[in-house]
Structures are given as C-alpha cells and as structure tokens.
Design a protein around this motif. Structure first.
Motif, PDB file in Angstrom:
ATOM      1  N   GLN A 125      33.308 -20.467 -73.965  1.00 23.19           N
ATOM      2  CA  GLN A 125      32.651 -20.988 -72.769  1.00 23.19           C
ATOM      3  C   GLN A 125      31.314 -20.276 -72.564  1.00 23.19           C
ATOM      4  N   TYR A 126      30.387 -20.982 -71.895  1.00 19.82           N
ATOM      5  CA  TYR A 126      29.040 -20.471 -71.656  1.00 19.82           C
ATOM      6  C   TYR A 126      28.852 -20.209 -70.165  1.00 19.82           C
ATOM      7  N   THR A 127      28.248 -19.078 -69.828  1.00 19.80           N
ATOM      8  CA  THR A 127      27.904 -18.749 -68.440  1.00 19.80           C
ATOM      9  C   THR A 127      26.391 -18.767 -68.305  1.00 19.80           C
ATOM     10  N   ASN A 128      25.867 -19.616 -67.364  1.00 20.02           N
ATOM     11  CA  ASN A 128      24.418 -19.728 -67.199  1.00 20.02           C
ATOM     12  C   ASN A 128      23.930 -18.746 -66.134  1.00 20.02           C
ATOM     13  N   PRO A 129      22.593 -18.661 -65.903  1.00 24.17           N
ATOM     14  CA  PRO A 129      22.077 -17.688 -64.926  1.00 24.17           C
ATOM     15  C   PRO A 129      22.593 -17.909 -63.510  1.00 24.17           C
ATOM     16  N   GLN A 130      23.047 -19.130 -63.202  1.00 22.54           N
ATOM     17  CA  GLN A 130      23.601 -19.409 -61.872  1.00 22.54           C
ATOM     18  C   GLN A 130      25.095 -19.100 -61.790  1.00 22.54           C
ATOM     19  N   CYS A 131      25.626 -18.448 -62.810  1.00 19.04           N
ATOM     20  CA  CYS A 131      27.031 -18.041 -62.884  1.00 19.04           C
ATOM     21  C   CYS A 131      27.975 -19.240 -63.032  1.00 19.04           C
ATOM     22  N   GLN A 132      27.446 -20.378 -63.439  1.00 19.05           N
ATOM     23  CA  GLN A 132      28.298 -21.536 -63.684  1.00 19.05           C
ATOM     24  C   GLN A 132      28.801 -21.477 -65.123  1.00 19.05           C
ATOM     25  N   THR A 133      30.087 -21.745 -65.301  1.00 16.79           N
ATOM     26  CA  THR A 133      30.672 -21.716 -66.641  1.00 16.79           C
ATOM     27  C   THR A 133      30.953 -23.140 -67.106  1.00 16.79           C
ATOM     28  N   SER A 134      30.830 -23.354 -68.411  1.00 16.38           N
ATOM     29  CA  SER A 134      31.089 -24.669 -68.983  1.00 16.38           C
ATOM     30  C   SER A 134      31.604 -24.492 -70.404  1.00 16.38           C
ATOM     31  N   PRO A 135      32.446 -25.423 -70.877  1.00 16.35           N
ATOM     32  CA  PRO A 135      32.918 -25.344 -72.261  1.00 16.35           C
ATOM     33  C   PRO A 135      31.739 -25.420 -73.218  1.00 16.35           C
ATOM     34  N   TYR A 136      31.780 -24.618 -74.277  1.00 20.21           N
ATOM     35  CA  TYR A 136      30.669 -24.587 -75.224  1.00 20.21           C
ATOM     36  C   TYR A 136      31.073 -25.066 -76.616  1.00 20.21           C
ATOM     37  N   ALA A 137      32.183 -24.589 -77.114  1.00 27.02           N
ATOM     38  CA  ALA A 137      32.605 -24.978 -78.462  1.00 27.02           C
ATOM     39  C   ALA A 137      34.104 -24.769 -78.617  1.00 27.02           C
ATOM     40  N   THR A 138      34.686 -25.533 -79.538  1.00 27.42           N
ATOM     41  CA  THR A 138      36.094 -25.373 -79.884  1.00 27.42           C
ATOM     42  C   THR A 138      36.187 -24.969 -81.345  1.00 27.42           C
ATOM     43  N   CYS A 139      36.881 -23.888 -81.609  1.00 31.18           N
ATOM     44  CA  CYS A 139      37.032 -23.389 -82.977  1.00 31.18           C
ATOM     45  C   CYS A 139      38.294 -23.986 -83.596  1.00 31.18           C
ATOM     46  N   THR A 140      38.168 -24.396 -84.832  1.00 33.64           N
ATOM     47  CA  THR A 140      39.306 -24.939 -85.570  1.00 33.64           C
ATOM     48  C   THR A 140      39.879 -23.852 -86.467  1.00 33.64           C
ATOM     49  N   SER A 141      41.157 -23.583 -86.314  1.00 32.93           N
ATOM     50  CA  SER A 141      41.811 -22.536 -87.092  1.00 32.93           C
ATOM     51  C   SER A 141      41.563 -22.763 -88.590  1.00 32.93           C
ATOM     52  N   PRO A 142      41.259 -21.695 -89.345  1.00 29.45           N
ATOM     53  CA  PRO A 142      41.425 -20.274 -88.975  1.00 29.45           C
ATOM     54  C   PRO A 142      40.238 -19.661 -88.235  1.00 29.45           C
ATOM     55  N   GLU A 147      34.524 -12.429 -78.148  1.00 29.31           N
ATOM     56  CA  GLU A 147      33.705 -12.212 -76.960  1.00 29.31           C
ATOM     57  C   GLU A 147      32.248 -11.920 -77.333  1.00 29.31           C
ATOM     58  N   GLY A 148      31.334 -12.619 -76.644  1.00 27.04           N
ATOM     59  CA  GLY A 148      29.907 -12.377 -76.833  1.00 27.04           C
ATOM     60  C   GLY A 148      29.259 -13.204 -77.915  1.00 27.04           C
ATOM     61  N   SER A 149      30.047 -13.962 -78.680  1.00 31.49           N
ATOM     62  CA  SER A 149      29.491 -14.755 -79.775  1.00 31.49           C
ATOM     63  C   SER A 149      29.510 -16.235 -79.437  1.00 31.49           C
ATOM     64  N   ALA A 150      28.388 -16.920 -79.737  1.00 29.23           N
ATOM     65  CA  ALA A 150      28.319 -18.365 -79.510  1.00 29.23           C
ATOM     66  C   ALA A 150      28.892 -19.140 -80.687  1.00 29.23           C
ATOM     67  N   ALA A 151      29.172 -18.449 -81.774  1.00 27.26           N
ATOM     68  CA  ALA A 151      29.657 -19.117 -82.979  1.00 27.26           C
ATOM     69  C   ALA A 151      31.133 -18.832 -83.208  1.00 27.26           C
ATOM     70  N   CYS A 152      31.808 -19.805 -83.788  1.00 26.55           N
ATOM     71  CA  CYS A 152      33.188 -19.576 -84.222  1.00 26.55           C
ATOM     72  C   CYS A 152      33.156 -18.666 -85.446  1.00 26.55           C
ATOM     73  N   LEU A 153      33.945 -17.639 -85.424  1.00 30.72           N
ATOM     74  CA  LEU A 153      33.979 -16.698 -86.539  1.00 30.72           C
ATOM     75  C   LEU A 153      35.197 -16.960 -87.417  1.00 30.72           C
ATOM     76  N   TYR A 154      35.078 -16.552 -88.664  1.00 29.32           N
ATOM     77  CA  TYR A 154      36.154 -16.755 -89.630  1.00 29.32           C
ATOM     78  C   TYR A 154      36.670 -15.402 -90.121  1.00 29.32           C
ATOM     79  N   PRO A 155      37.948 -15.321 -90.418  1.00 28.24           N
ATOM     80  CA  PRO A 155      38.486 -14.061 -90.936  1.00 28.24           C
ATOM     81  C   PRO A 155      37.949 -13.790 -92.332  1.00 28.24           C
ATOM     82  N   PRO A 156      37.820 -12.531 -92.708  1.00 32.36           N
ATOM     83  CA  PRO A 156      37.332 -12.195 -94.045  1.00 32.36           C
ATOM     84  C   PRO A 156      38.375 -12.556 -95.101  1.00 32.36           C
TER      85      PRO A 156
END
Length: 250
Positions: A125-142, A147-156
C-alpha cells in the motif's frame, strides 16, 4: 431632582446603576439602585448600562479557533516515514482564549512522508503526503512485500539437497573417471526461472534440476551451470571432471 449620566431623576425616584460599563466573558454585571432625595442620589455606582464582553478566540500556529470550536493540532509537522499524522494528533477546544489539551500539540498541520508498506505478505500500500493510503501492488508468490519497498521482491536462489551427498549444487559423480567412461551430472535449484548445464565436450541440458549421464569423458572436461534467479541476481557454477592417468610399464 437629581442628575445621573444626562438623565433627570425626580425627587423620590430611583435609577439602576452599574459598577462598570463592561465585564469579562463569563462574569455578571453588578448593579445598584440609586434613589434621588432632594437633589442627592444614594449609592455610588457610576454607569447607566453594562455589557458582558464576548468570548475571546484562540490563535496558535497561524490558525484562529473561535470560542467553543475545536481544531486538530500535532506534535510533528511531518510524520516519520511509515507512520501517520493521526499518531501525533490531538483535538484542542478553545474556551475564551484558552486551548484545552497539551501545549506540546502546537502545530496546526502535519504531512506524511510518502512511503510504501505491507498490509500482508502479498499486498503493498502507498501513503501519500495527506496521509491517505491506497492499494499499490499485489505480489504473486513466491514474490513478497517488504516494508519500505514499492517493488515485489523475490527470494534468492536456494540449492535443494536431495539426499546423500547431493547438495543441489552442480556436481559430477565421480569427478575423476577412467578414460572413455561417463560421469553423472546433477543439480537442483529453487527460486530460479530456468537453468542450463553445458559441458565443453558438447553435452548440454536444461531445467531447474536434473541428473544426467554425460558422454564418455576422453579428457579433462568442464561443466557449467547457469541459472536465472527470480531476484535478478546471477548464478553460475562450474565443476571439472578429470580422467585417470594411464600408467605404462617401461
């Protein structure tokens, strides 16, 4: 007769007088009845009218709050990354020039630091300067949210041990062979999209795991594993297969 603030009070008549012309908000006017007696007024109050002052507004950080109204103030002008301004807020009510609540809540506005956070392991989820939150992305397993990343991360990539001496890494069994005999090439890797194994003798296979018999080994041969990890890193391994020396009696 008597004279009182421009009024004529006949002998024996009375007038209501006040101690002061105005009193603070919340107070009451104090009055006194003064009677004319042959040119002299009883009592001492000087004013013919009295009014109660209106309540005073409150001003803080450039914001005026009317009496009886409330405004939200903050201890921070900018909320730290990952937190909301609501965590630093307090509603303060103005009562005749005095604000309720703690004086540490002294800022009239607060903005959030734009940030990305996880609602669970798969959703960003994304928090804007007005403190409004909105869904940003959905990660597909795996892939997963961190926290703090805008990208879906993958395990090594990981090597899967399949029993015995098989570690999942590229292996040749045996690694020293008599001339003309094959060896067995094995590997087993997870969290990769694909792998290829190639030998400088022309052998080649693909797949994230495998166990294959090589062509006859006639000389030192190098087998190389290349995989494409999901996390964008690189994975390369090599194993060398040698031939047993031939001893000749002289």
């Amino acid at each position: 007769s008597c004279s009182f603030n421009g009024q004529t009070i006949t002998n024996g008549q009375s007038v209501t007088a006040y101690q002061s012309s105005t009193v603070p908000y919340g107070s009451s006017c104090t009055s006194q009845t003064r009677t004319c007696s042959n040119g002299s007024l009883s009592g001492s109050y000087q004013y013919s009218s009295c009014s109660v002052n209106p309540p005073t507004s409150c001003t803080l950080d450039g914001v005026t709050v009317p009496h009886g109204s409330s405004h939200t103030f903050y201890t921070q002008q900018a909320a730290p990354s990952g937190s909301l301004c609501s965590s630093y807020a307090q509603s303060r009510t103005c009562t005749n020039g005095t604000l309720s609540g703690s004086s540490s809540y002294l800022y009239a506005s607060c903005s959030c630091t734009t940030s990305y956070s996880c609602t669970d392991s798969q959703h960003i989820q994304y928090t804007n300067p007005q403190c409004q939150t909105s869904p940003y992305a959905t990660c597909t397993s795996p892939a997963f949210c961190t926290e703090g990343s805008a990208a879906c991360l993958y395990p090594p990539p990981v090597f899967i041990q399949s029993g015995g001496d098989l570690t999942g890494h590229l292996q040749a069994t045996p690694q020293i062979v008599p001339t003309g005999l094959p060896t067995t090439i094995t590997w087993n890797v997870d969290n990769v999209s694909d792998c290829t194994v190639s030998g400088d003798n022309g052998d080649g296979w693909s797949g994230t795991s495998g166990s294959h018999s090589s062509s006859p080994i006639l000389q030192q041969t190098i087998f190389t594993l290349h995989c494409d990890p999901l996390d964008g890193s690189t994975l390369n391994e090599s194993v060398v297969v040698n031939v047993l020396p031939i001893f000749q009696e002289i």
